[in-house]
Design a protein around this motif. Sequence first.
Motif, PDB file in Angstrom:
ATOM      1  N   ASP A  52       0.383  -1.110   0.180  1.00  0.00           N
ATOM      2  CA  ASP A  52       0.027   0.059  -0.012  1.00  0.00           C
ATOM      3  C   ASP A  52       0.818   1.511   0.344  1.00  0.00           C
ATOM      4  N   ASP A  53       0.953   1.978  -1.343  1.00  0.00           N
ATOM      5  CA  ASP A  53       2.165   3.510  -0.376  1.00  0.00           C
ATOM      6  C   ASP A  53       1.977   4.349  -0.571  1.00  0.00           C
ATOM      7  N   GLY A  54      -0.390   4.295  -0.034  1.00  0.00           N
ATOM      8  CA  GLY A  54      -0.282   5.671   0.741  1.00  0.00           C
ATOM      9  C   GLY A  54       0.161   5.235   2.912  1.00  0.00           C
ATOM     10  N   ARG A  55       0.854   4.173   2.620  1.00  0.00           N
ATOM     11  CA  ARG A  55       1.623   3.379   3.718  1.00  0.00           C
ATOM     12  C   ARG A  55       2.718   4.044   4.357  1.00  0.00           C
ATOM     13  N   TYR A  56       3.497   4.604   3.069  1.00  0.00           N
ATOM     14  CA  TYR A  56       5.186   5.164   3.040  1.00  0.00           C
ATOM     15  C   TYR A  56       4.931   7.061   3.584  1.00  0.00           C
ATOM     16  N   GLY A  57       6.065   7.123   4.423  1.00  0.00           N
ATOM     17  CA  GLY A  57       6.244   8.423   4.169  1.00  0.00           C
ATOM     18  C   GLY A  57       7.273   8.623   4.103  1.00  0.00           C
ATOM     19  N   ARG A  58       7.190   9.886   3.003  1.00  0.00           N
ATOM     20  CA  ARG A  58       8.333   9.636   2.164  1.00  0.00           C
ATOM     21  C   ARG A  58       8.867  11.550   3.145  1.00  0.00           C
ATOM     22  N   LEU A  59      10.380  10.700   4.055  1.00  0.00           N
ATOM     23  CA  LEU A  59      10.909  12.277   4.335  1.00  0.00           C
ATOM     24  C   LEU A  59      11.848  12.333   4.358  1.00  0.00           C
ATOM     25  N   CYS A  60      12.644  13.500   4.617  1.00  0.00           N
ATOM     26  CA  CYS A  60      14.175  13.883   4.901  1.00  0.00           C
ATOM     27  C   CYS A  60      14.464  14.135   6.366  1.00  0.00           C
ATOM     28  N   ALA A  61      15.765  13.788   6.854  1.00  0.00           N
ATOM     29  CA  ALA A  61      16.871  14.139   7.852  1.00  0.00           C
ATOM     30  C   ALA A  61      17.399  15.058   8.053  1.00  0.00           C
ATOM     31  N   LYS A  62      17.393  15.792   9.374  1.00  0.00           N
ATOM     32  CA  LYS A  62      18.084  17.271   9.357  1.00  0.00           C
ATOM     33  C   LYS A  62      18.666  17.008   8.058  1.00  0.00           C
ATOM     34  N   ASP A  63      20.039  16.338   7.882  1.00  0.00           N
ATOM     35  CA  ASP A  63      21.023  17.107   7.002  1.00  0.00           C
ATOM     36  C   ASP A  63      20.618  16.895   5.089  1.00  0.00           C
ATOM     37  N   GLY A  64      18.841  16.421   4.926  1.00  0.00           N
ATOM     38  CA  GLY A  64      18.377  16.766   3.951  1.00  0.00           C
ATOM     39  C   GLY A  64      18.505  14.953   2.785  1.00  0.00           C
ATOM     40  N   SER A  65      18.979  14.487   3.907  1.00  0.00           N
ATOM     41  CA  SER A  65      18.860  13.227   2.566  1.00  0.00           C
ATOM     42  C   SER A  65      17.307  12.704   3.019  1.00  0.00           C
ATOM     43  N   PRO A  66      16.821  11.822   2.477  1.00  0.00           N
ATOM     44  CA  PRO A  66      15.884  11.112   2.203  1.00  0.00           C
ATOM     45  C   PRO A  66      15.242  10.034   2.104  1.00  0.00           C
ATOM     46  N   TYR A  67      14.549   9.426   3.334  1.00  0.00           N
ATOM     47  CA  TYR A  67      14.105   8.785   3.642  1.00  0.00           C
ATOM     48  C   TYR A  67      13.202   8.167   4.110  1.00  0.00           C
ATOM     49  N   PHE A  68      12.179   7.078   4.073  1.00  0.00           N
ATOM     50  CA  PHE A  68      10.668   6.461   3.865  1.00  0.00           C
ATOM     51  C   PHE A  68      10.234   5.625   5.572  1.00  0.00           C
ATOM     52  N   THR A  69       9.207   6.145   6.106  1.00  0.00           N
ATOM     53  CA  THR A  69       8.591   5.114   7.071  1.00  0.00           C
ATOM     54  C   THR A  69       7.592   4.460   6.610  1.00  0.00           C
ATOM     55  N   LEU A  70       7.027   3.155   7.242  1.00  0.00           N
ATOM     56  CA  LEU A  70       6.099   2.338   6.493  1.00  0.00           C
ATOM     57  C   LEU A  70       5.166   2.323   7.589  1.00  0.00           C
ATOM     58  N   LYS A  71       4.065   2.784   7.846  1.00  0.00           N
ATOM     59  CA  LYS A  71       2.899   2.455   8.581  1.00  0.00           C
ATOM     60  C   LYS A  71       2.155   1.281   9.032  1.00  0.00           C
ATOM     61  N   ALA A  72       1.009   1.379   9.708  1.00  0.00           N
ATOM     62  CA  ALA A  72       0.679   0.021   9.812  1.00  0.00           C
ATOM     63  C   ALA A  72      -0.882   1.010  10.288  1.00  0.00           C
ATOM     64  N   GLY A  73      -1.885   0.151   9.651  1.00  0.00           N
ATOM     65  CA  GLY A  73      -3.159   1.066   9.327  1.00  0.00           C
ATOM     66  C   GLY A  73      -3.865   1.709  10.544  1.00  0.00           C
ATOM     67  N   ASN A  74      -2.965   1.669  12.136  1.00  0.00           N
ATOM     68  CA  ASN A  74      -2.814   2.345  13.234  1.00  0.00           C
ATOM     69  C   ASN A  74      -2.491   4.148  12.650  1.00  0.00           C
ATOM     70  N   GLY A  75      -1.883   4.076  11.764  1.00  0.00           N
ATOM     71  CA  GLY A  75      -0.935   5.111  11.416  1.00  0.00           C
ATOM     72  C   GLY A  75       0.649   4.772  13.053  1.00  0.00           C
ATOM     73  N   GLN A  76       0.642   4.024  13.363  1.00  0.00           N
ATOM     74  CA  GLN A  76       2.240   3.178  13.732  1.00  0.00           C
ATOM     75  C   GLN A  76       3.515   3.030  12.659  1.00  0.00           C
ATOM     76  N   VAL A  77       4.182   3.705  12.802  1.00  0.00           N
ATOM     77  CA  VAL A  77       5.302   3.215  12.259  1.00  0.00           C
ATOM     78  C   VAL A  77       5.717   2.005  12.657  1.00  0.00           C
ATOM     79  N   ILE A  78       5.768   1.246  11.924  1.00  0.00           N
ATOM     80  CA  ILE A  78       6.104  -0.192  12.229  1.00  0.00           C
ATOM     81  C   ILE A  78       8.229  -0.016  11.457  1.00  0.00           C
ATOM     82  N   GLY A  79       8.028   0.556  10.543  1.00  0.00           N
ATOM     83  CA  GLY A  79       9.797   0.606  10.522  1.00  0.00           C
ATOM     84  C   GLY A  79      10.260   1.757   9.639  1.00  0.00           C
TER      85      GLY A  79
END
Length: 111
Positions: A52-79
């Motif tokens: 589910d692409d909608g479960r991925y958070g596309r974020l950037c660290a303070k130094d500008g490096s991109p990373y992502f999180t994967l969230k469960a249906g309840n919105g909790q980050v699982i990875g």
Amino acid sequence: MASKFELKKSRNDKFVFNLLAANGQVILTSELYESRASALSGIESVRKNASDDGRYGRLCAKDGSPYFTLKAGNGQVIGQSQRYSGEKAREAGIESVKANAPGAVADDQSA
């Protein structure tokens, strides 16, 4: 080597898992879990939510490096991923989780 989840015990007796691609590269790291059973439930949640692409958070660290999180249906980050060199690399990481997580076996190394 096929993709797999490696479940391990952390230094503080909590549990953590990594999703490894077929080449052995870590593509997702879990949060810390209090019990093995909770960590195994986390693995199932990654399998369930990975496509589910909608479960991925596309974020950037303070130094500008991109990373992502994967969230469960309840919105909790699982990875969370490692940091990437650019947004294109981050998207490739997300696609790797989508492709590898559903069929990855659990390798319990926590005993």
